[in-house]
Design a protein around this motif. Structure first.
Motif, PDB file in Angstrom:
ATOM      1  N   THR A  29       9.163   3.417   8.728  1.00  0.00           N
ATOM      2  CA  THR A  29      10.129   4.485   8.492  1.00  0.00           C
ATOM      3  C   THR A  29       9.445   5.648   7.779  1.00  0.00           C
ATOM      4  OG1 THR A  29      12.206   5.092   7.385  1.00  0.00           O
ATOM      5  CG2 THR A  29      10.888   3.386   6.327  1.00  0.00           C
ATOM      6  N   GLY A  30       9.886   6.854   8.079  1.00  0.00           N
ATOM      7  CA  GLY A  30       9.320   8.052   7.465  1.00  0.00           C
ATOM      8  C   GLY A  30       9.730   9.272   8.251  1.00  0.00           C
ATOM      9  N   LYS A 107      19.336   4.699   4.094  1.00  0.00           N
ATOM     10  CA  LYS A 107      19.083   3.390   3.486  1.00  0.00           C
ATOM     11  C   LYS A 107      20.033   2.330   4.023  1.00  0.00           C
ATOM     12  CE  LYS A 107      17.438   5.306  -0.926  1.00  0.00           C
ATOM     13  NZ  LYS A 107      17.716   5.427  -2.383  1.00  0.00           N
ATOM     14  N   GLU A 124       9.481  -3.752   5.675  1.00  0.00           N
ATOM     15  CA  GLU A 124       9.670  -2.306   5.688  1.00  0.00           C
ATOM     16  C   GLU A 124       8.369  -1.612   5.302  1.00  0.00           C
ATOM     17  OE1 GLU A 124      13.376   0.474   4.476  1.00  0.00           O
ATOM     18  OE2 GLU A 124      12.488  -0.649   2.812  1.00  0.00           O
ATOM     19  N   TYR A 126       6.967   1.950   4.563  1.00  0.00           N
ATOM     20  CA  TYR A 126       7.348   3.331   4.287  1.00  0.00           C
ATOM     21  C   TYR A 126       6.124   4.226   4.454  1.00  0.00           C
ATOM     22  CZ  TYR A 126       8.862   7.414   1.522  1.00  0.00           C
ATOM     23  OH  TYR A 126       9.163   8.690   1.092  1.00  0.00           O
ATOM     24  N   ASN A 128       4.892   7.307   3.703  1.00  0.00           N
ATOM     25  CA  ASN A 128       5.296   8.296   2.701  1.00  0.00           C
ATOM     26  C   ASN A 128       4.376   9.507   2.771  1.00  0.00           C
ATOM     27  OD1 ASN A 128       6.241   9.670   0.497  1.00  0.00           O
ATOM     28  ND2 ASN A 128       5.420   8.259  -1.025  1.00  0.00           N
ATOM     29  N   ALA A 163      14.521   7.961   1.094  1.00  0.00           N
ATOM     30  CA  ALA A 163      13.310   7.140   0.997  1.00  0.00           C
ATOM     31  C   ALA A 163      13.650   5.731   0.529  1.00  0.00           C
ATOM     32  CB  ALA A 163      12.325   7.787   0.034  1.00  0.00           C
ATOM     33  N   PRO A 164      12.914   4.741   1.005  1.00  0.00           N
ATOM     34  CA  PRO A 164      13.144   3.362   0.557  1.00  0.00           C
ATOM     35  C   PRO A 164      12.930   3.205  -0.940  1.00  0.00           C
ATOM     36  CG  PRO A 164      11.759   3.411   2.516  1.00  0.00           C
ATOM     37  CD  PRO A 164      11.867   4.829   2.034  1.00  0.00           C
ATOM     38  N   PRO A 167      10.213  -0.770  -0.598  1.00  0.00           N
ATOM     39  CA  PRO A 167       9.637  -1.240   0.671  1.00  0.00           C
ATOM     40  C   PRO A 167       8.581  -2.318   0.411  1.00  0.00           C
ATOM     41  CG  PRO A 167       8.654   0.837   0.041  1.00  0.00           C
ATOM     42  CD  PRO A 167       9.752   0.586  -0.952  1.00  0.00           C
ATOM     43  N   THR A 170       3.931   0.654   1.117  1.00  0.00           N
ATOM     44  CA  THR A 170       3.974   2.104   1.275  1.00  0.00           C
ATOM     45  C   THR A 170       2.601   2.604   1.692  1.00  0.00           C
ATOM     46  OG1 THR A 170       5.707   2.359  -0.402  1.00  0.00           O
ATOM     47  CG2 THR A 170       4.370   4.311   0.096  1.00  0.00           C
TER      48      THR A 170
END
Length: 214
Positions: A29-30, A107, A124, A126, A128, A163-164, A167, A170
């Motif tokens: 995710t991002g 989220k 997860e 992330y 970032n 943002a997580p 996670p 990252t």
């Protein structure tokens, strides 16, 4: 509804054992252009080269088929993630390592996806990467169009990205190349007994992040 769950006699564990691996979801995710798809693709190549059974689901690709009827409203984004999570669960039940690259900005939607999978099978990731860096890359010209008002509800511009909080891992792609980022992911997988092949590290055949991250 006249439907009944049909119990299968072949278990998920048996399917995974036949592939000599554990099965789980790596959920990238991002923001758009953070590098989700590039990293997921590079990681899948590294895992496949060492004999792992994998499959990659990418946000744009699924909208050409499975989710072509969905738009980008908040409601459609929720349904987009729900469908992908259910498909991912099927892949995990088949004993496969599934890599999912989706902005998945909310989220609650990522939490929903996590809840659909058994505990420990949703990882997860992330990606970032700062918005300024993503805008500089902008390989599809989407940020430019969003800034000019040609695209509405674009994540990071006029639609929020949440943002997580916690996670599993990252990755910041701002000053790293693809190889380094993938090595970080492989170290995490090895440390958590999700893969066991040390020869996966140090593969120098992946091009630079600067030219590939999207």
């Amino acid at each position: 509804m006249n439907i009944t769950w049909h119990e299968q006699t072949l278990s998920k564990a048996a399917r995974a054992k036949s592939k000599s691996q554990k099965s789980y979801v790596l959920w990238f995710t991002g923001l758009s252009a953070s590098g989700k798809s590039t990293l997921a693709n590079a990681l899948e190549h590294r895992l496949h080269a060492s004999g792992h059974h994998t499959y990659l689901l990418d946000g744009d690709n699924v909208r050409h088929g499975l989710n072509q009827d969905l738009g980008f409203s908040d409601e459609d984004r929720v349904e987009n993630i729900r469908r992908i999570a259910e498909v991912s669960k099927l892949f995990v039940n088949a004993g496969t390592i599934i890599l999912c690259a989706f902005i998945s900005p909310f989220k609650r939607d990522r939490d929903m996806a996590r809840a659909i999978l058994p505990q420990g099978e949703f990882i997860e990731v992330y990606v970032n990467t700062p918005l300024t860096v993503c805008e500089q890359r902008d390989p599809k010209g989407l940020y430019r169009k969003a800034r000019q008002g040609e695209i509405r509800q674009f994540t990071g511009i006029d639609s929020a990205y949440e943002a997580p909080d916690n996670p599993e891992i990252t990755i910041n792609t701002e000053n790293k190349n693809v190889e380094n980022c993938v090595d970080e992911l492989l170290v995490y997988l090895q440390q958590n007994n999700l893969i066991h092949r040390n020869e996966l590290l140090g593969n120098g055949n992946i091009p630079s992040c600067r030219s590939m991250l999207t």
